[in-house]
Design a protein around this motif. Structure first.
Motif, PDB file in Angstrom:
ATOM      1  N   GLU A 145     -23.102 -23.895   0.045  1.00 40.64           N
ATOM      2  CA  GLU A 145     -22.581 -22.504   0.746  1.00 40.64           C
ATOM      3  C   GLU A 145     -20.864 -23.143   0.998  1.00 40.64           C
ATOM      4  OE1 GLU A 145     -25.678 -24.230   1.372  1.00 40.64           O
ATOM      5  OE2 GLU A 145     -26.561 -21.823   1.701  1.00 40.64           O
ATOM      6  N   LYS A 146     -20.461 -24.319   1.192  1.00 44.96           N
ATOM      7  CA  LYS A 146     -19.579 -24.653   1.070  1.00 44.96           C
ATOM      8  C   LYS A 146     -18.310 -25.298  -0.478  1.00 44.96           C
ATOM      9  CE  LYS A 146     -20.465 -27.834   5.591  1.00 44.96           C
ATOM     10  NZ  LYS A 146     -19.897 -28.432   6.421  1.00 44.96           N
ATOM     11  N   GLY A 147     -19.824 -24.850  -0.930  1.00 43.78           N
ATOM     12  CA  GLY A 147     -19.074 -24.786  -2.888  1.00 43.78           C
ATOM     13  C   GLY A 147     -19.557 -25.606  -3.446  1.00 43.78           C
ATOM     14  N   GLY A 148     -20.637 -26.892  -2.778  1.00 41.64           N
ATOM     15  CA  GLY A 148     -21.494 -27.761  -3.727  1.00 41.64           C
ATOM     16  C   GLY A 148     -20.434 -29.394  -3.463  1.00 41.64           C
ATOM     17  N   PRO A 149     -21.542 -30.503  -4.361  1.00 41.82           N
ATOM     18  CA  PRO A 149     -20.526 -31.393  -4.216  1.00 41.82           C
ATOM     19  C   PRO A 149     -19.051 -31.727  -4.530  1.00 41.82           C
ATOM     20  CG  PRO A 149     -22.823 -31.497  -5.503  1.00 41.82           C
ATOM     21  CD  PRO A 149     -22.735 -30.072  -5.115  1.00 41.82           C
ATOM     22  N   LEU A 150     -18.734 -32.786  -4.243  1.00 41.60           N
ATOM     23  CA  LEU A 150     -17.880 -33.219  -4.995  1.00 41.60           C
ATOM     24  C   LEU A 150     -16.800 -34.569  -5.360  1.00 41.60           C
ATOM     25  CD1 LEU A 150     -15.446 -32.072  -1.079  1.00 41.60           C
ATOM     26  CD2 LEU A 150     -15.477 -30.983  -3.368  1.00 41.60           C
ATOM     27  N   VAL A 151     -17.984 -35.078  -5.407  1.00 40.56           N
ATOM     28  CA  VAL A 151     -18.519 -36.603  -6.184  1.00 40.56           C
ATOM     29  C   VAL A 151     -19.658 -37.327  -6.745  1.00 40.56           C
ATOM     30  CG1 VAL A 151     -16.819 -37.808  -4.296  1.00 40.56           C
ATOM     31  CG2 VAL A 151     -19.234 -37.992  -3.782  1.00 40.56           C
ATOM     32  N   ALA A 152     -19.252 -37.668  -7.627  1.00 39.68           N
ATOM     33  CA  ALA A 152     -21.051 -37.698  -8.069  1.00 39.68           C
ATOM     34  C   ALA A 152     -20.953 -39.455  -8.270  1.00 39.68           C
ATOM     35  CB  ALA A 152     -21.462 -37.086  -9.229  1.00 39.68           C
ATOM     36  N   LEU A 153     -22.447 -40.368  -8.287  1.00 38.91           N
ATOM     37  CA  LEU A 153     -22.821 -41.239  -8.684  1.00 38.91           C
ATOM     38  C   LEU A 153     -22.333 -41.713  -9.875  1.00 38.91           C
ATOM     39  CD1 LEU A 153     -22.605 -44.222  -7.252  1.00 38.91           C
ATOM     40  CD2 LEU A 153     -25.403 -43.881  -7.146  1.00 38.91           C
ATOM     41  N   LEU A 154     -21.698 -42.709 -11.037  1.00 37.30           N
ATOM     42  CA  LEU A 154     -22.117 -42.544 -12.360  1.00 37.30           C
ATOM     43  C   LEU A 154     -23.345 -43.380 -11.939  1.00 37.30           C
ATOM     44  CD1 LEU A 154     -18.564 -43.459 -12.907  1.00 37.30           C
ATOM     45  CD2 LEU A 154     -19.562 -41.153 -13.306  1.00 37.30           C
ATOM     46  N   PRO A 155     -24.160 -43.544 -13.406  1.00 36.95           N
ATOM     47  CA  PRO A 155     -25.265 -44.370 -13.698  1.00 36.95           C
ATOM     48  C   PRO A 155     -23.991 -45.907 -14.321  1.00 36.95           C
ATOM     49  CG  PRO A 155     -24.079 -42.853 -15.059  1.00 36.95           C
ATOM     50  CD  PRO A 155     -23.850 -42.685 -14.817  1.00 36.95           C
ATOM     51  N   ARG A 156     -24.771 -47.235 -13.706  1.00 29.97           N
ATOM     52  CA  ARG A 156     -24.261 -48.109 -13.965  1.00 29.97           C
ATOM     53  C   ARG A 156     -24.093 -48.701 -15.007  1.00 29.97           C
ATOM     54  NH1 ARG A 156     -27.068 -53.120 -10.669  1.00 29.97           N
ATOM     55  NH2 ARG A 156     -27.419 -51.601  -8.661  1.00 29.97           N
ATOM     56  N   ALA A 157     -22.767 -49.060 -15.627  1.00 26.92           N
ATOM     57  CA  ALA A 157     -22.233 -49.229 -16.749  1.00 26.92           C
ATOM     58  C   ALA A 157     -22.584 -50.926 -17.456  1.00 26.92           C
ATOM     59  CB  ALA A 157     -20.999 -49.437 -17.170  1.00 26.92           C
ATOM     60  N   PRO A 158     -23.829 -51.034 -18.913  1.00 25.98           N
ATOM     61  CA  PRO A 158     -23.972 -52.423 -18.745  1.00 25.98           C
ATOM     62  C   PRO A 158     -23.324 -53.975 -18.527  1.00 25.98           C
ATOM     63  CG  PRO A 158     -24.601 -51.134 -20.533  1.00 25.98           C
ATOM     64  CD  PRO A 158     -23.811 -50.490 -19.598  1.00 25.98           C
ATOM     65  N   GLY A 159     -23.502 -54.146 -17.783  1.00 30.46           N
ATOM     66  CA  GLY A 159     -22.360 -56.014 -17.519  1.00 30.46           C
ATOM     67  C   GLY A 159     -22.258 -55.248 -15.891  1.00 30.46           C
ATOM     68  N   ALA A 160     -21.962 -54.181 -15.261  1.00 29.40           N
ATOM     69  CA  ALA A 160     -21.260 -54.123 -14.171  1.00 29.40           C
ATOM     70  C   ALA A 160     -22.845 -54.402 -12.901  1.00 29.40           C
ATOM     71  CB  ALA A 160     -21.251 -52.853 -14.030  1.00 29.40           C
ATOM     72  N   ARG A 161     -21.703 -54.903 -11.951  1.00 27.14           N
ATOM     73  CA  ARG A 161     -22.843 -55.245 -10.776  1.00 27.14           C
ATOM     74  C   ARG A 161     -23.404 -53.960  -9.511  1.00 27.14           C
ATOM     75  NH1 ARG A 161     -19.964 -60.929  -8.682  1.00 27.14           N
ATOM     76  NH2 ARG A 161     -19.506 -62.106 -10.426  1.00 27.14           N
ATOM     77  N   GLU A 162     -22.116 -53.102  -9.771  1.00 20.56           N
ATOM     78  CA  GLU A 162     -22.223 -52.233  -8.875  1.00 20.56           C
ATOM     79  C   GLU A 162     -22.462 -50.488  -9.111  1.00 20.56           C
ATOM     80  OE1 GLU A 162     -20.471 -52.542  -5.160  1.00 20.56           O
ATOM     81  OE2 GLU A 162     -20.525 -54.166  -5.626  1.00 20.56           O
ATOM     82  N   PRO A 163     -22.343 -49.647  -8.626  1.00 18.57           N
ATOM     83  CA  PRO A 163     -21.908 -48.389  -9.511  1.00 18.57           C
ATOM     84  C   PRO A 163     -21.008 -47.995  -9.503  1.00 18.57           C
ATOM     85  CG  PRO A 163     -24.016 -47.543  -7.973  1.00 18.57           C
ATOM     86  CD  PRO A 163     -23.606 -49.851  -8.650  1.00 18.57           C
TER      87      PRO A 163
END
Length: 236
Positions: A145-163
């Motif tokens: 109703e408000k227009g849907g999500p404005l952010v998304a959590l990306l998949p954690r890339a190889p070697g990355a500690r946090e998404p």
């Protein structure tokens, strides 16, 4: 009608212009609202920007005109020159804390919650990472109703500690787009780290010493947990 990036996504230039106005409103209030020249300079500055752009006066003016028609920026006429200010919080319908996070994502690209908390220091002082994550979760679960999500959590890339988190103001992302953004963000962070080591070897040594200290402390914690017969907390 609420802002829906799926139906009326921002262009890359519009996102950069909007993010710049939002940043300068907080960091240089004495010179805000901004003239066209100041907006162009802010869009194309080399610090705190990813990617770095070379937008022309005409491109920035076109973006401003488009954002004005959508009530996201306001044109203020003056005796000498026109100035511009953003109307993001009201137009999109988000609180100041969420607006700060979205502005940073528009200017600096995908970031972890920890990076957002540090980078937001001059925009809004978040108490801790949990408070950042709470606002991000709220933006991610924004109702239809408000227009849907404005952010998304990306998949954690190889070697990355946090998404890392990314904004959706320029429209939805496919799974391939999200994976590509995650990989690019990780590569950018690695490049920045290498540049830091080259520019300031002493700082790099201090960082390495801190990392070694953390590793040692974690080893001590593991030994203590073993003696007590409890499991070592899992590191996310």
């Amino acid at each position: 009608m609420p802002f829906d990036p799926r139906l009326q996504p921002l262009t890359a230039a519009e996102a950069r212009v909007l993010g710049t106005l939002m940043e300068k409103a907080r960091t240089v209030p004495d010179s805000y609202p901004l003239t066209l020249n100041a907006v162009v300079t802010g869009c194309n500055q080399k610090s705190s920007r990813d990617p770095v752009t070379t937008l022309s006066d005409a491109e920035v003016q076109e973006a401003l005109d488009s954002l004005r028609r959508r009530a996201m920026v306001v044109e203020i006429g003056g005796q000498r020159t026109t100035r511009w200010e953003h109307n993001f919080t009201r137009a999109v319908g988000v609180p100041d804390q969420s607006a700060a996070l979205l502005g940073l994502l528009m200017l600096r690209g995908p970031q972890t919650a920890g990076e957002l908390r540090i980078n937001a220091e001059r925009w809004h002082r978040f108490a801790d990472i949990s408070s950042v994550e709470a606002f991000l979760d709220e933006l991610q679960s924004r109702s239809e109703e408000k227009g849907g999500p404005l952010v998304a959590l990306l998949p954690r890339a190889p070697g990355a500690r946090e998404p890392r988190w990314t904004h959706l103001l320029c429209g939805p992302l496919s799974a391939a787009d999200m994976a590509a953004q995650a990989a690019q963000a990780t590569a950018s962070a690695s490049t920045a780290s290498s540049a830091m080591r080259a520019a300031d070897p002493a700082l790099a040594e201090r960082v390495a010493a801190l990392e070694a200290e953390v590793a040692a402390l974690r080893g001590s914690l593991a030994a203590l947990c073993e003696q007590l017969g409890v499991s070592l907390p899992v590191q996310e």
